[in-house]
Design a protein around this motif. Structure first.
Motif, PDB file in Angstrom:
ATOM      1  N   ASP A  28       0.840  -1.217   0.000  1.00  0.00           N
ATOM      2  CA  ASP A  28       0.000   0.000   0.000  1.00  0.00           C
ATOM      3  C   ASP A  28       0.864   1.251   0.000  1.00  0.00           C
ATOM      4  OD1 ASP A  28      -2.291  -1.508  -0.011  1.00  0.00           O
ATOM      5  OD2 ASP A  28      -2.514  -1.504   2.183  1.00  0.00           O
ATOM      6  N   GLY A  29       1.992   1.196   0.739  1.00  0.00           N
ATOM      7  CA  GLY A  29       2.868   2.365   0.767  1.00  0.00           C
ATOM      8  C   GLY A  29       3.498   2.676  -0.581  1.00  0.00           C
ATOM      9  N   PHE A  30       3.756   1.630  -1.392  1.00  0.00           N
ATOM     10  CA  PHE A  30       4.324   1.835  -2.725  1.00  0.00           C
ATOM     11  C   PHE A  30       3.259   1.920  -3.815  1.00  0.00           C
ATOM     12  CE2 PHE A  30       8.183   0.560  -0.605  1.00  0.00           C
ATOM     13  CZ  PHE A  30       9.179   1.234  -1.299  1.00  0.00           C
ATOM     14  N   HIS A  31       1.997   2.065  -3.435  1.00  0.00           N
ATOM     15  CA  HIS A  31       0.871   2.187  -4.376  1.00  0.00           C
ATOM     16  C   HIS A  31       0.847   1.030  -5.358  1.00  0.00           C
ATOM     17  CE1 HIS A  31      -0.054   6.214  -2.938  1.00  0.00           C
ATOM     18  NE2 HIS A  31       1.246   6.517  -3.053  1.00  0.00           N
ATOM     19  N   ALA A  32       1.165  -0.169  -4.825  1.00  0.00           N
ATOM     20  CA  ALA A  32       1.093  -1.374  -5.649  1.00  0.00           C
ATOM     21  C   ALA A  32      -0.323  -1.928  -5.591  1.00  0.00           C
ATOM     22  CB  ALA A  32       2.097  -2.410  -5.173  1.00  0.00           C
ATOM     23  N   SER A  33      -0.789  -2.473  -6.709  1.00  0.00           N
ATOM     24  CA  SER A  33      -2.126  -3.070  -6.779  1.00  0.00           C
ATOM     25  C   SER A  33      -2.021  -4.558  -6.443  1.00  0.00           C
ATOM     26  CB  SER A  33      -2.708  -2.887  -8.186  1.00  0.00           C
ATOM     27  OG  SER A  33      -2.805  -1.518  -8.513  1.00  0.00           O
ATOM     28  N   MET A  34      -2.771  -5.002  -5.426  1.00  0.00           N
ATOM     29  CA  MET A  34      -2.743  -6.412  -5.007  1.00  0.00           C
ATOM     30  C   MET A  34      -4.019  -7.090  -5.479  1.00  0.00           C
ATOM     31  SD  MET A  34      -1.196  -5.925  -1.172  1.00  0.00           S
ATOM     32  CE  MET A  34      -2.254  -4.515  -0.865  1.00  0.00           C
ATOM     33  N   TYR A  35      -3.858  -8.306  -6.022  1.00  0.00           N
ATOM     34  CA  TYR A  35      -4.987  -9.040  -6.575  1.00  0.00           C
ATOM     35  C   TYR A  35      -4.993 -10.447  -5.998  1.00  0.00           C
ATOM     36  CZ  TYR A  35      -4.855  -5.241  -9.977  1.00  0.00           C
ATOM     37  OH  TYR A  35      -4.842  -4.022 -10.562  1.00  0.00           O
ATOM     38  N   PRO A  36      -6.196 -11.058  -5.806  1.00  0.00           N
ATOM     39  CA  PRO A  36      -6.272 -12.462  -5.324  1.00  0.00           C
ATOM     40  C   PRO A  36      -5.784 -13.432  -6.398  1.00  0.00           C
ATOM     41  CG  PRO A  36      -8.451 -11.657  -5.922  1.00  0.00           C
ATOM     42  CD  PRO A  36      -7.530 -10.477  -6.009  1.00  0.00           C
ATOM     43  N   CYS A  37      -5.122 -14.469  -5.943  1.00  0.00           N
ATOM     44  CA  CYS A  37      -4.582 -15.456  -6.878  1.00  0.00           C
ATOM     45  C   CYS A  37      -4.731 -16.854  -6.250  1.00  0.00           C
ATOM     46  CB  CYS A  37      -3.109 -15.165  -7.178  1.00  0.00           C
ATOM     47  SG  CYS A  37      -2.380 -16.292  -8.381  1.00  0.00           S
ATOM     48  N   PRO A  38      -5.425 -17.780  -6.912  1.00  0.00           N
ATOM     49  CA  PRO A  38      -5.605 -19.130  -6.338  1.00  0.00           C
ATOM     50  C   PRO A  38      -4.271 -19.871  -6.211  1.00  0.00           C
ATOM     51  CG  PRO A  38      -7.172 -18.706  -8.132  1.00  0.00           C
ATOM     52  CD  PRO A  38      -6.159 -17.613  -8.168  1.00  0.00           C
ATOM     53  N   ASN A  39      -4.267 -20.899  -5.308  1.00  0.00           N
ATOM     54  CA  ASN A  39      -3.047 -21.667  -5.076  1.00  0.00           C
ATOM     55  C   ASN A  39      -2.789 -22.703  -6.161  1.00  0.00           C
ATOM     56  OD1 ASN A  39      -2.409 -20.311  -2.737  1.00  0.00           O
ATOM     57  ND2 ASN A  39      -3.664 -21.672  -1.436  1.00  0.00           N
ATOM     58  N   ASN A  40      -3.861 -23.356  -6.649  1.00  0.00           N
ATOM     59  CA  ASN A  40      -3.661 -24.436  -7.606  1.00  0.00           C
ATOM     60  C   ASN A  40      -3.833 -23.942  -9.025  1.00  0.00           C
ATOM     61  OD1 ASN A  40      -6.623 -24.837  -8.380  1.00  0.00           O
ATOM     62  ND2 ASN A  40      -6.695 -25.055  -6.125  1.00  0.00           N
ATOM     63  N   ALA A  41      -3.274 -24.696  -9.943  1.00  0.00           N
ATOM     64  CA  ALA A  41      -3.242 -24.299 -11.352  1.00  0.00           C
ATOM     65  C   ALA A  41      -4.623 -24.324 -11.973  1.00  0.00           C
ATOM     66  CB  ALA A  41      -2.293 -25.212 -12.119  1.00  0.00           C
TER      67      ALA A  41
END
Length: 784
Positions: free
Chosen positions: A197-210
């Protein structure tokens, strides 16, 4: 037709119309363009006027309209519609950007998870956490450094650069990196999310399995396709809306300018105490009073007003403005006159005569039918493509387009004078056959033989030998034989110098004749016009007669008297040199003319001042006698009357006594006018010799270009002669346009302008008036 030769008759009119109909009434008068409003508050500052807020609001609207098209969204309904469209578009583009980043993230995380699995020892009892997101490329090095300092290498970081894409609010492509950070424990994972958040990076959910990641990528791609379609439709609708707004932009701008002009005009008017009636004073042509009244009635009917506007013509001692009607053809010549000075009210307008004399005097100095043809073609090109050139918005081009008809007439007249001079790019035409014959100079008719021809550097034709000169002059213009004569320059020198004097005297006499119209109007015919005309005719009219008479009679060249010496001896009454005379009674005629011209000088100097003195003295004596013969009861009434009546009576007496003028001032003014006119006749006649000088200069420059440039290439007979001719002709064309057409043309134009302003117009034109400036929407929009 009389208004074409002198300014329009104007009148001062007082207008009364209701406040609610004022806007429409002034709008109709602005479309009519024949009314100039007087300022009824001359001492009031702009910020103190009634409609100053409305004027400022119109100026603000003008400022908005001058900006980019996007700013038209500030207007009423269109503003709300475009704001909603822009807001929806921003939201859609932001969602599309997020989906694009998620798509890149899911595409690259398969490799990240494979690399992380080989690095981290996976145990069945421990679950590793990870944070996935997107960060700007230039921020990633600092982000990585902070991670190492906080967690001392207790993490696995994988990143890859994604293809740059265009963000919504930035018109440049932004480089971004996809990253995944593998850590142990939710607490560490929370710290990393705060760091992102401090570096204004966008975080997105990502599943564990392929499998889950693949399914999520499919869903994201489907949503992206839908968003692309929606964004395309939104952008098309936005462009359509803005295009429709752009189509009305010119109309809106015109309306705002009209509103500003109307409110500015209302600031010049008076409003009565009840705030229901507006009073205005206007100058307008007498011939257009009915049109003005019809426009007022039309404006009143548009608002449904029950009261018809009232027009009251006022008799005033104020000097009306000068109004000369023009069209597209005459406007250029009228601008030349107005540049010298706007004519006095009802003064003779020089513009109609300038349309003939100005291009003619220009052509006398620019006489070459080839150069005149090029100038005519330029003018025709400007006339045919007028609208295209006006769109260029170039000051020089606008000036040429405004004077296109002046250039056209100058070109046509130059063709005519070029034919008179028999000069086309320094070469002559032999259309009718020369009146001179060389053959008859040879034996047996003449004295020449073949030996004479070979042993002489130059030979002179003798017109007394039978057959050498036919006795009939060349039908039109100068004989082409003079083009090859060695004494061509001497002949043209004499011819053009005398021609310049004749044209100058005729031009000035025409100006004096035009002054008759002004002198009749101001009752100065006997006091000014007659002595001025007689003075000029007695001296310079006689000089013109001597030139023409010498041309018409047959005189041997060795015994022909000099016109200049004849005129100088005439002025000094010097007849002792026993010089040759042109006719028998020349001496008494010249003495009589000089005496008559001398008598005109005191006539000009003393007649008008003495007459003015006599008239004012008679008026004053009559007033004194009226007071002496008045009934004593009148003085008693005056003595016992009110203070207001006494003050008016005293002012009346002061006005009568103010009629006693200073005779010294009158004599000084009349003396200046007399000296200026008499000396001006001499200096102005000499000034017309510029016609001779510039005509010779133009002809000699044209001949130099022919002999030193084009003729050299024409004499080359080698194989490269054609190439040399092409290059030389291009050089000749460039020099002809730049030197002879542009520089010489501008010089001739300025000299013709001076001859009209100084030598011609000062004989009858004062130019001390002020121009009629009506409220005209057409002129206002065209100027903008």
């Amino acid at each position: 037709m009389d208004s074409f030769f002198r300014s329009e008759e104007m009148c001062l009119v007082q207008l009364f119309f209701q406040t609610e109909s004022a806007h429409n009434c002034i709008d109709e008068l602005g479309h009519l363009g024949l009314v100039q409003f007087k300022d009824l508050h001359p001492g009031t500052a702009d910020f103190q006027r009634r409609f100053v807020k409305e004027v400022k609001k119109c100026e603000e609207m003008e400022r908005i309209l001058r900006k980019q098209l996007y700013f038209v969204t500030f207007f009423d309904k269109l503003e709300q519609e475009l704001k909603e469209i822009n807001s929806n578009r921003d939201t859609l583009r932001q969602n599309f950007t997020q989906l694009t980043e998620i798509n890149h993230l899911l595409h690259m995380t398969d490799d990240f998870f494979g690399e992380a699995g080989s690095t981290i020892e996976m145990s069945s009892s421990s679950v590793h956490s990870f944070v996935a997101g997107v960060i700007k490329h230039e921020r990633f090095p600092a982000f990585e450094k902070i991670l190492w300092r906080l967690f001392h290498g207790n993490f696995v970081l994988r990143h890859a650069e994604i293809k740059p894409h265009q963000e919504e609010n930035m018109e440049v492509f932004v480089k971004k990196d996809v990253f995944v950070v593998f850590v142990q424990g939710d607490q560490v994972r929370g710290k990393i999310r705060k760091l992102c958040d401090g570096f204004h990076a966008s975080m997105y959910p990502c599943p564990n399995n392929a499998a889950a990641r693949k399914e999520m990528r499919t869903n994201v791609n489907m949503r992206m396709e839908d968003l692309r379609l929606v964004l395309k439709r939104t952008e098309e609708f936005r462009v359509t809306t803005l295009t429709a707004a752009a189509a009305n932009l010119r109309e809106w701008t015109a309306k705002v300018k009209k509103m500003k002009a109307i409110y500015y005009t209302l600031n010049l008017c008076n409003i009565d105490i009840t705030q229901k009636l507006i009073i205005a004073e206007i100058w307008c042509p007498v011939s257009d009073l009915s049109s003005v009244h019809a426009a007022l009635i039309k404006g009143s009917e548009q608002t449904g007003s029950s009261v018809t506007p009232i027009m009251n013509r006022i008799h005033t001692q104020q000097t009306p403005p000068t109004f000369n009607r023009t069209n597209v053809f005459t406007s250029g010549f009228q601008n030349i006159i107005d540049a010298y000075g706007v004519g006095d009210y009802q003064e003779i307008n020089p513009a109609p005569y300038t349309m003939v004399t100005f291009p003619f005097l220009f052509a006398v100095m620019f006489g070459d039918c080839g150069h005149g043809l090029l100038m005519t073609l330029l003018a025709v090109w400007l006339i045919l493509h007028e609208e295209h050139f006006r769109k260029l918005k170039n000051e020089l081009v606008d000036m040429l387009v405004s004077g296109r008809y002046i250039i056209l007439l100058m070109g046509i007249y130059s063709i005519y004078t070029g034919l008179i001079y028999n000069d086309c790019f320094s070469k002559s035409f032999n259309l009718f056959g020369s009146s001179w014959s060389v053959r008859h100079m040879f034996h047996p008719q003449g004295p020449w033989t073949n030996e004479t021809l070979h042993n002489s550097d130059y030979l002179q034709l003798d017109p007394l030998v039978s057959g050498v000169y036919s006795g009939n002059p060349y039908p039109f213009g100068i004989d082409p034989m003079w083009n090859i004569a060695l004494n061509k320059l001497l002949f043209l020198n004499s011819y053009k110098m005398k021609m310049s004097v004749i044209i100058g005297v005729v031009h000035m006499l025409f100006g004096v004749m035009l002054s008759l119209g002004n002198y009749i109007n101001f009752k100065d015919v006997v006091l000014k016009f007659i002595p001025e005309l007689v003075f000029m005719l007695s001296l310079f009219g006689y000089l013109t007669f001597l030139i023409l008479y010498k041309w018409c009679v047959v005189i041997k060249s060795d015994s022909a008297p000099s016109i200049l010496l004849l005129f100088i001896n005439m002025m000094f009454f010097d007849y002792s040199s026993n010089g040759a005379m042109l006719y028998k009674t020349q001496k008494p005629v010249q003495i009589f003319l000089v005496v008559v011209a001398g008598v005109m000088v005191p006539w000009l100097l003393f007649a008008k001042p003495l007459l003015m003195y006599r008239e004012h003295k008679t008026i004053f004596i009559r007033f004194v006698l009226m007071l002496m013969n008045a009934n004593t009861q009148v003085f008693s009434v005056i003595y016992h009357s009110s203070f207001y009546f006494k003050m008016n009576h005293i002012k009346y007496i002061q006005t009568i006594f103010s009629l006693q003028i200073s005779m010294g001032d009158i004599f000084v003014y009349q003396g200046i006018h007399t000296i200026e006119y008499c000396l001006g006749c001499i200096s102005n006649t000499a000034s017309y010799l510029r016609l001779w000088a510039l005509s010779l200069a133009h002809a000699e420059l044209s001949e130099v270009l022919w002999k030193m440039v084009l003729q050299v290439a024409l004499r080359v007979t080698s194989g490269m002669g054609s190439v040399l001719l092409a290059v030389t002709f291009a050089t000749f064309a460039v020099l002809t346009v730049t030197i002879l057409l542009v520089m010489e043309g501008l010089s001739a134009f300025l000299h013709a302008l001076r001859l009209h302003w100084v030598e011609f117009q000062n004989k009858f034109y004062q130019g001390s008036g002020y121009k009629f400036s009506p409220l005209s929407f057409d002129k206002m929009l065209n100027m903008k």
